[in-house]
Motif scaffolding. Structure first.
Motif, short mmCIF file in Angstrom:
data_model
loop_
_atom_site.label_atom_id
_atom_site.label_comp_id
_atom_site.label_asym_id
_atom_site.label_seq_id
_atom_site.Cartn_x
_atom_site.Cartn_y
_atom_site.Cartn_z
N GLN A 11 0.94 -1.03 0.01
CA GLN A 11 -0.04 0.04 -0.07
C GLN A 11 0.71 1.38 0.10
OE1 GLN A 11 -3.34 0.40 0.03
NE2 GLN A 11 -2.91 2.53 -0.11
N TYR A 35 -5.89 -7.13 -3.56
CA TYR A 35 -6.76 -7.04 -2.32
C TYR A 35 -7.21 -8.62 -1.91
CZ TYR A 35 -6.51 -1.95 -2.66
OH TYR A 35 -6.02 -0.77 -2.72
N LYS A 39 -11.21 -0.10 -8.54
CA LYS A 39 -10.07 0.33 -7.47
C LYS A 39 -8.85 0.21 -8.08
CE LYS A 39 -12.40 -3.33 -4.73
NZ LYS A 39 -11.96 -4.44 -3.98
N LYS A 46 -11.29 7.53 -8.51
CA LYS A 46 -10.40 7.43 -7.45
C LYS A 46 -10.00 6.00 -7.23
CE LYS A 46 -12.66 11.42 -5.48
NZ LYS A 46 -12.81 12.10 -6.53
N SER A 63 -7.52 3.05 -5.91
CA SER A 63 -6.34 2.96 -4.78
C SER A 63 -5.08 2.46 -5.42
CB SER A 63 -6.95 2.26 -3.71
OG SER A 63 -7.48 1.05 -4.15
N GLN A 109 0.16 10.72 -6.79
CA GLN A 109 0.19 9.61 -5.75
C GLN A 109 0.04 10.06 -4.36
OE1 GLN A 109 3.82 7.46 -5.76
NE2 GLN A 109 3.12 5.58 -4.69
N ASN A 117 -3.09 9.01 -2.33
CA ASN A 117 -2.40 7.95 -1.40
C ASN A 117 -2.58 6.79 -2.21
OD1 ASN A 117 -1.19 6.42 0.44
ND2 ASN A 117 -3.19 6.21 1.69
N THR A 118 -2.30 6.47 -3.59
CA THR A 118 -2.53 5.50 -4.33
C THR A 118 -1.17 4.76 -4.60
OG1 THR A 118 -1.62 6.53 -6.42
CG2 THR A 118 -4.00 6.39 -5.84
N SER A 119 -1.12 3.28 -4.82
CA SER A 119 -0.02 2.35 -4.87
C SER A 119 0.02 2.15 -6.43
CB SER A 119 -0.31 1.03 -4.45
OG SER A 119 -1.29 1.29 -3.02
#
Lengths: 255, 250
Positions: B37, B72, B90, B167, B169, B196, B200-202
């Motif tokens: 993450q 995930y 996602k 949006k 992740s 990023q 707060n993205t991976s």
């Protein structure tokens, strides 16, 4: 080499078969793309109308002018509206309209989907959670199926008007007399087979254009090839459907 | 890019023993990768080494021959179409050629994924989301333009805005700076890092543009012969004396 070509033909036929099966599976499942269907109906119907109308007008005029001397030789000029209208409505206008649509709609669908495939736009739809088959293929095929009969009815009307002008180039016939003579011979039974045929023409043109475009590979060269083969194959399909429809009409004594 | 970030224990993407072949060409051969993450992993490799195939397998555009891809905790190759569509909300994907829909305006391009996933939103909300995404990439004035009217760098930014609009992740970038001039490429690389942090993205980024790699990578994975040949930070790999690794940094 020949066996390779034959193998490819069989493989492509198999792929087309699965494409058609997938179409029928997808078209009954939600989500329904009504907005895109209406947009495609507008594009297919509206943009083909001027070409189809002009061709219909010319066909009506030319068939009438060319038939006039033969009918005159038999002293049967008064039969000209009936004879021309039956041949126009039953055969000439549906087939010519379908051929024009195969060229215009088939090539545009093949090229559009082809360029979308090679620029990864179809993949982009898929990764955004949209079913590209439903959005691109089902809508286009349905639009072609819905629009072809309408275009044929409009083209029939314009062709008959062309025929009226053609007759009046050699003799004076009132519009009232012309329509009376047409409906002396022409009935709803003449129009219905051509409309049923039109549904199949629309389906063949739409599905072949989409099939060729959807599986386009090899960049811009592939796009050109997809558009070209969509036109060739759908033109061929129009003639095959016409042949089968004539045989069925003959068997059931609709002629 | 700074690598002094602490990551959660569970990886958001976990790939193990991934194999993918096209005929006799074994593109991926027992490939392994874990993405934590908030981490930005760059997959580095020569053209045709299977980098794009890797991220297309992750997003479900290609089916792997064998191995595991877990996003995930869900096994991607085993997901139903509906579950795959939900997973794709996602996971964003930025295509190498941008893949903007030519027939649609910028607004329609951005609304396209929104209308499919958040179809109960009002027209005003959709407009606000579109404008917000465009402001993030600095192009709110292009909203009614067609992709054909935009420059290469602008098209890349619009494609990025379309990727961000749901949006996600996790974002998968397929060579985000290819075909751009060095200045625009640097701007795009900085924008990726900025976004990023903001969202707060991976991300997994495919590239062989070393400037982009230097700016964006927390960790680099070197893909050679279908395997993870080496991994480490930019500085670690740059110091390596291995002949295969050195040729990327020379």
């Amino acid at each position: 080499m020949k066996s390779e070509a034959f193998k490819n033909l069989l493989l492509e036929t198999g792929d087309l078969y699965y494409f058609v099966i997938r179409f029928f599976k997808e078209c009954f499942r939600p989500r329904y793309e009504f907005a895109e269907l209406l947009r495609q109906c507008y594009l297919i119907g509206n943009k083909t109308l001027p070409l189809v109308g002009l061709t219909g007008f010319i066909m009506g005029l030319v068939i009438t002018i060319q038939s006039h001397p033969s009918m005159e030789a038999f002293g049967a000029q008064s039969w000209l509206p009936s004879v021309v209208s039956v041949s126009l409505v039953r055969e000439i206008v549906p087939v010519i309209t379908a051929l024009i649509c195969a060229g215009k709609i088939g090539s545009s669908i093949g090229a559009e989907l082809g360029s979308m495939a090679v620029t990864e736009q179809i993949d982009a739809m898929e990764v955004s959670g949209t079913n590209p088959f439903k959005y691109l293929v089902v809508t286009r095929v349905f639009a072609a199926v819905l629009m072809l009969p309408l275009l044929i009815v409009l083209s029939d009307t314009i062709a008959l008007y062309g025929s009226f002008l053609g007759i009046n180039m050699k003799q004076v016939v009132s519009f009232h007399l012309f329509t009376n003579q047409i409906f002396l011979k022409l009935s709803f039974g003449d129009l219905l087979p051509s409309l049923i045929k039109a549904l199949f023409f629309g389906f063949a043109i739409g599905i072949i254009g989409c099939f060729k475009g959807f599986y386009t590979r090899n960049g811009t060269q592939g796009v050109g090839r997809a558009a070209n083969s969509a036109v060739v194959l759908s033109t061929f399909a129009v003639f095959i459907i016409d042949l089968v429809a004539a045989q069925i009409a003959d068997i059931f004594h609709i002629i | 890019m700074s690598d002094s970030i602490t990551y959660s224990k569970d990886p958001v993407i976990s790939i193990s023993n991934l194999k993918k072949s096209f005929g006799n060409n074994h593109v991926l051969n027992d490939f392994n990768l874990k993405l934590q993450q908030g981490e930005n992993v760059v997959v580095l490799g020569k053209s045709g080494s299977g980098k794009s195939v890797l991220i297309k397998c992750i997003i479900g555009l290609l089916k792997p021959d064998s191995g595991s891809i877990s996003v995930y905790g869900e096994e991607v190759p085993e997901l139903s179409q509906e579950a795959l569509d939900l997973m794709r909300v996602k996971v964003g994907f930025l295509f190498q050629g941008n893949a903007l829909y030519d027939s649609m305006s910028v607004r329609e391009n951005l609304e396209f994924p929104l209308r499919r996933h958040w179809n109960k939103q009002s027209k005003q909300t959709l407009n606000e989301l579109v404008m917000e995404a465009l402001e993030h990439v600095g192009l709110p004035h292009t909203v009614d333009m067609k992709p054909g009217e935009l420059s290469g760098g602008m098209r890349k930014r619009i494609a990025l805005a379309r990727t961000l609009i749901l949006k996600p992740s996790i974002i998968l970038y397929d060579e985000p700076t290819t075909g751009l001039d060095p200045i625009t490429a640097k701007e795009i690389s900085n924008l990726l890092v900025q976004l990023q942090k903001e969202f707060n993205t991976s991300s997994i980024l495919i590239s062989h543009d070393m400037n982009c790699v230097k700016i964006t990578a927390n960790r680099i994975v070197l893909l050679i012969d279908g395997k993870c040949y080496a991994e480490g930070t930019y500085e670690e790999l740059k110091k390596s004396n291995d002949i295969y690794i050195k040729q990327f940094f020379d």
